[in-house]
Design an enzyme around this catalytic site. Structure first.
Site, PDB file in Angstrom:
ATOM      1  N   GLY A 217       0.802  -1.217   0.000  1.00  0.00           N
ATOM      2  CA  GLY A 217       0.000   0.000   0.000  1.00  0.00           C
ATOM      3  C   GLY A 217       0.835   1.267   0.000  1.00  0.00           C
ATOM      4  O   GLY A 217       2.060   1.259   0.199  1.00  0.00           O
ATOM      5  N   HIS A 218       0.145   2.389  -0.184  1.00  0.00           N
ATOM      6  CA  HIS A 218       0.792   3.695  -0.347  1.00  0.00           C
ATOM      7  C   HIS A 218       1.625   4.096   0.865  1.00  0.00           C
ATOM      8  O   HIS A 218       1.261   3.853   2.004  1.00  0.00           O
ATOM      9  CB  HIS A 218      -0.267   4.775  -0.619  1.00  0.00           C
ATOM     10  N   ASP A 219       2.757   4.687   0.584  1.00  0.00           N
ATOM     11  CA  ASP A 219       3.646   5.280   1.597  1.00  0.00           C
ATOM     12  C   ASP A 219       4.261   4.257   2.543  1.00  0.00           C
ATOM     13  O   ASP A 219       4.863   4.638   3.549  1.00  0.00           O
ATOM     14  CB  ASP A 219       2.909   6.357   2.416  1.00  0.00           C
ATOM     15  N   CYS A 237       1.151   3.087   4.711  1.00  0.00           N
ATOM     16  CA  CYS A 237       1.900   3.724   5.806  1.00  0.00           C
ATOM     17  C   CYS A 237       2.444   2.714   6.815  1.00  0.00           C
ATOM     18  O   CYS A 237       2.536   2.993   8.007  1.00  0.00           O
ATOM     19  CB  CYS A 237       1.042   4.764   6.522  1.00  0.00           C
TER      20      CYS A 237
END
Length: 309
Positions: A217-219, A237
């Site tokens: 997932g993102h970041d 995150c």
């Protein structure tokens, strides 16, 4: 995400058509989510529960939906919809660029790198030396890939973050303007999906090996020399420190940390942060030896009930 040049608070307020509190010449260097903000960044907040966290963060410009006391050394942008205006900034400073060729003219590809047929290499992508990109791989704009990286067929690097705000008319997407960064000697299996950051980077550390059908997932930031087995889903995150082993069908919640050299056994649900150097199993997650003891004791319950009868 840093802007190409320094902007004034007045310039950003004019772009958003909103009020501001602070010196009109206050410098604005970029924009970021709250977990990665630095001085000079804009952070947005649209719920009273998170006002203090945003106002006391490292960000020096806060895009907020209420006039509040401005902390010393900071500035405020007053918006009736900070989520919408954060998207406005992303679209302005990192607009979508369409492509009409398989390999963008702005891509930089290192010596000895092989790109198999039907792969897509987007705008401003950088790929290092001696990489092997198999067929039907999609590498979205601004992705950075180091040397000696292998990416197997059907993998996608740089899709949008799964980040939405619920509104009366449906879900409003937070537009992604970040990147995916893959360091040297990484191996990525077939049919993996690695989302770009909302404003920052999703990173895969040097020497890490990822099996087929893994989602990142993102970041999220994955450390060096990690092993991640098939059908694992890593939320946004997440921090995975160096030399972590994650076996198949593991799922994580967002915003957690898995410590260095931890081992996560198959089908575990990582519901919280865990220390490094230990083995974990189960949902909710526990140290594997303790969890296996509990399961052994559960098997004894019928015997105990028979004795009680």
């Amino acid at each position: 995400m840093k802007f190409p040049k320094v902007h004034s608070l007045q310039e950003i307020a004019n772009l958003l058509q909103c009020e501001f509190i602070g010196d009109q010449n206050f410098p604005v260097l970029g924009m970021n989510e709250i977990h990665v903000v630095e001085p000079g960044d804009i952070v947005f907040v649209d719920h009273p529960k998170y006002y203090d966290k945003a106002l006391q963060s490292a960000a020096t410009i806060v895009l907020i939906n209420k006039k509040v006391e401005c902390p010393e050394g900071k500035a405020l942008l007053i918006s009736d919809d900070p989520f919408r205006d954060f998207n406005t900034l992303t679209k302005h400073f990192k607009p979508f660029q369409f492509a009409n060729v398989a390999v963008s003219a702005s891509a930089v590809i290192g010596e000895g790198t092989v790109i198999q047929p039907n792969s897509f290499i987007g705008n401003h992508v950088q790929i290092g030396k001696n990489c092997l990109i198999h067929s039907n791989v999609s590498i979205y704009d601004h992705t950075i890939i180091g040397d000696n990286v292998i990416i197997h067929a059907g993998t996608i690097l740089g899709a949008d973050a799964f980040y939405y705000k619920k509104r009366a008319e449906g879900f409003d997407q937070l537009i992604s303007g970040g990147r995916v960064v893959i360091e040297n000697n990484v191996g990525i299996g077939a049919l993996c999906t690695i989302d770009k950051g909302v404003t920052g980077d999703t990173k895969i550390g040097e020497g890490t090996k990822i099996d087929n059908q893994v989602h990142v997932g993102h970041d999220s930031v994955i450390g060096k020399k990690c092993l991640i087995a098939s059908q694992t889903g890593i939320a946004g995150c997440v921090i995975i420190e160096d030399e972590v082993t994650i076996w198949g069908q593991v799922g994580t919640t967002s915003g957690i940390t898995i410590g260095a050299k931890a081992v996560i056994m198959g089908q575990t649900g990582v519901t919280k942060s865990v220390e490094g150097g230990k083995s974990y199993f189960g949902t909710p997650i526990e140290e594997s030896r303790e969890k296996l003891k509990q399961l052994a004791n559960i098997k004894k319950i019928p015997e105990i009930l028979n004795k009680l009868k």
